[in-house]
Design a protein around this motif. Structure first.
Motif, PDB file in Angstrom:
ATOM      1  N   THR A  50       4.789   6.806   6.512  1.00 16.78           N
ATOM      2  CA  THR A  50       5.505   6.354   7.706  1.00 16.78           C
ATOM      3  C   THR A  50       7.013   6.163   7.539  1.00 16.78           C
ATOM      4  OG1 THR A  50       5.007   4.047   7.145  1.00 16.78           O
ATOM      5  CG2 THR A  50       3.471   5.171   8.629  1.00 16.78           C
ATOM      6  N   CYS A  51       7.484   5.884   6.340  1.00 19.62           N
ATOM      7  CA  CYS A  51       8.837   5.331   6.185  1.00 19.62           C
ATOM      8  C   CYS A  51       9.907   6.388   5.911  1.00 19.62           C
ATOM      9  CB  CYS A  51       8.856   4.293   5.065  1.00 19.62           C
ATOM     10  SG  CYS A  51       7.842   2.853   5.453  1.00 19.62           S
ATOM     11  N   ASP A  52      11.097   6.147   6.483  1.00 22.86           N
ATOM     12  CA  ASP A  52      12.273   6.984   6.221  1.00 22.86           C
ATOM     13  C   ASP A  52      13.001   6.521   4.959  1.00 22.86           C
ATOM     14  OD1 ASP A  52      12.195   8.578   8.744  1.00 22.86           O
ATOM     15  OD2 ASP A  52      12.466   6.591   9.633  1.00 22.86           O
ATOM     16  N   ARG A  53      13.122   5.218   4.815  1.00 26.14           N
ATOM     17  CA  ARG A  53      13.717   4.636   3.603  1.00 26.14           C
ATOM     18  C   ARG A  53      12.820   3.513   3.122  1.00 26.14           C
ATOM     19  NH1 ARG A  53      18.902   2.089   3.911  1.00 26.14           N
ATOM     20  NH2 ARG A  53      18.456   1.666   6.108  1.00 26.14           N
ATOM     21  N   ILE A  54      12.915   3.224   1.822  1.00 28.52           N
ATOM     22  CA  ILE A  54      12.028   2.246   1.214  1.00 28.52           C
ATOM     23  C   ILE A  54      12.838   1.343   0.291  1.00 28.52           C
ATOM     24  CG2 ILE A  54       9.993   1.918  -0.246  1.00 28.52           C
ATOM     25  CD1 ILE A  54       9.444   5.020   0.526  1.00 28.52           C
ATOM     26  N   ALA A  55      12.714   0.037   0.499  1.00 30.59           N
ATOM     27  CA  ALA A  55      13.308  -0.943  -0.410  1.00 30.59           C
ATOM     28  C   ALA A  55      12.214  -1.494  -1.303  1.00 30.59           C
ATOM     29  CB  ALA A  55      13.969  -2.080   0.376  1.00 30.59           C
ATOM     30  N   ILE A  82       0.857  -1.186   0.000  1.00 31.73           N
ATOM     31  CA  ILE A  82       0.000   0.000   0.000  1.00 31.73           C
ATOM     32  C   ILE A  82       0.896   1.240   0.000  1.00 31.73           C
ATOM     33  CG2 ILE A  82      -1.801   1.261   1.219  1.00 31.73           C
ATOM     34  CD1 ILE A  82      -2.649  -1.417   2.470  1.00 31.73           C
ATOM     35  N   PHE A  83       0.892   1.962  -1.111  1.00 26.42           N
ATOM     36  CA  PHE A  83       1.814   3.076  -1.283  1.00 26.42           C
ATOM     37  C   PHE A  83       1.590   4.173  -0.248  1.00 26.42           C
ATOM     38  CE2 PHE A  83       1.332   1.258  -5.598  1.00 26.42           C
ATOM     39  CZ  PHE A  83       2.647   0.880  -5.803  1.00 26.42           C
ATOM     40  N   SER A  84       0.347   4.529   0.024  1.00 25.37           N
ATOM     41  CA  SER A  84       0.064   5.619   0.954  1.00 25.37           C
ATOM     42  C   SER A  84       0.575   5.297   2.357  1.00 25.37           C
ATOM     43  CB  SER A  84      -1.438   5.916   0.992  1.00 25.37           C
ATOM     44  OG  SER A  84      -2.173   4.760   1.384  1.00 25.37           O
ATOM     45  N   GLU A  85       0.456   4.046   2.743  1.00 19.95           N
ATOM     46  CA  GLU A  85       0.919   3.604   4.062  1.00 19.95           C
ATOM     47  C   GLU A  85       2.432   3.749   4.182  1.00 19.95           C
ATOM     48  OE1 GLU A  85      -0.934   0.012   6.055  1.00 19.95           O
ATOM     49  OE2 GLU A  85       0.907  -0.860   5.254  1.00 19.95           O
ATOM     50  N   VAL A  86       3.142   3.349   3.144  1.00 17.59           N
ATOM     51  CA  VAL A  86       4.604   3.432   3.140  1.00 17.59           C
ATOM     52  C   VAL A  86       5.052   4.887   3.087  1.00 17.59           C
ATOM     53  CG1 VAL A  86       6.682   2.836   1.838  1.00 17.59           C
ATOM     54  CG2 VAL A  86       4.862   1.149   2.123  1.00 17.59           C
ATOM     55  N   GLU A  87       4.423   5.678   2.215  1.00 18.51           N
ATOM     56  CA  GLU A  87       4.798   7.089   2.094  1.00 18.51           C
ATOM     57  C   GLU A  87       4.594   7.840   3.396  1.00 18.51           C
ATOM     58  OE1 GLU A  87       4.299   8.926  -2.263  1.00 18.51           O
ATOM     59  OE2 GLU A  87       2.439   8.060  -1.495  1.00 18.51           O
TER      60      GLU A  87
END
Length: 312
Positions: free
Chosen positions: A195-200, A188-193
């Protein structure tokens, strides 16, 4: 020393299934997003971190401990939320919470009560009678009830309604402020955007990119939609343009393209040769960045020619 380390993990199930040479590190207090569609290898990687399976090659560590050799010891330091839920038969929510509290030697139930209230969870009914959303809430409560400093979350909001999804995201942000280290696996892109500092980004068992969220937000690449005054203008532009067109809508005389600030003058030069109704900018999102790593197939539907991303 990183709190979580994954070093060249490979688990080959044959026929292209598994994970291959996966490596990443997560620092203390960081929320690290693990982004990919179902079957990309997210859960397999997490199962290695939880010590459920042994890698063919490579190793992984949490707080400096080998996750396979010290699996039992590490579990006490972790809050784990699995993607696929499995609960004991013939237990109520209260009985399961009591069981987990005894396993973790928790005597103070105040945090558990706070979590139940936050997520509006009724624990009096039998688990087998609970909805999927209630089961997910129960998993959330038991994952966080011992206030762990390391959180491993696999598709954490699956089954939650939009209100609870938003509440969970805010909860994660609060945990982040407390210095918790979090691995959040999601599609889920919105969830990751949020909360996350870095994304793999993982594709077919391989980590194809690791990006800092702030870099993506400051990205100078832009997307533009252009509508031409006529079909003749639309065709003339397509025939002469030097840009790659990502979406074509011949029935609406529209195109969409991506370009950097440096290319703006060239775009306006090309558009000066035709008549346009409008040009609008579309913000580049994490989803746009993610899609660049997935297979694209030409398709035509309802007069719209576009690049269809193969995610299934």
């Amino acid at each position: 020393m990183p709190v979580i380390e994954v070093k060249h993990i490979t688990k080959d199930y044959g026929h292209g299934r598994g994970i291959f040479d996966v490596s990443f590190e997560i620092e203390k207090g960081e929320v690290f997003g693990f982004l990919g569609p179902n079957g990309a290898g997210k859960t397999t990687t997490i199962r290695h971190l939880m010590g459920f399976i042994q890698p063919d090659e490579g190793e992984s560590y949490i707080n400096g401990k080998d996750t396979w050799k010290s699996a039992a010891l590490i579990k006490h330091d972790i809050g784990y939320l699995p993607g696929e839920l499995a609960f004991p038969d013939n237990m109520t929510g209260d009985q399961f919470i009591k069981f987990m509290a005894e396993e973790r030697q928790i005597s103070d139930r105040s945090r558990t009560d706070e979590l139940k209230e936050l997520f509006e969870l009724d624990t009096s009914e039998e688990i087998k009678e609970m909805s999927l959303g209630s089961k997910r809430k129960l998993a959330v409560v038991t994952a966080f009830m011992h206030n762990p400093n390391v959180l491993i979350l696999d598709e954490p909001t699956s089954g939650l309604d939009p209100v609870m999804q938003e509440r969970f995201i805010q909860f994660i942000l609060n945990e982040k402020e407390k210095g918790k280290t979090i691995l959040l696996s999601s599609h889920i892109f919105s969830e990751v955007e949020a909360t996350c500092d870095r994304i793999a980004i993982i594709k077919d068992g391989v980590v194809v990119s690791i990006i800092e969220a702030d870099h993506l937000k400051r990205n100078t690449n832009k997307a533009f939609k252009v509508e031409f005054s006529s079909f003749d203008d639309y065709e003339k532009f397509l025939k002469n343009t030097a840009f790659t067109i990502s979406i074509k809508r011949p029935n609406q005389n529209q195109v969409k393209m991506n370009l950097t600030d440096e290319k703006m003058q060239q775009l306006f030069t090309e558009l000066s040769e035709v008549k346009v109704n409008f040009i609008s900018e579309i913000k580049i999102t994490l989803e746009d960045y993610f899609m660049d790593f997935y297979d694209r197939k030409k398709s035509v539907s309802d007069g719209e020619e576009h690049l269809q991303y193969g995610l299934h």
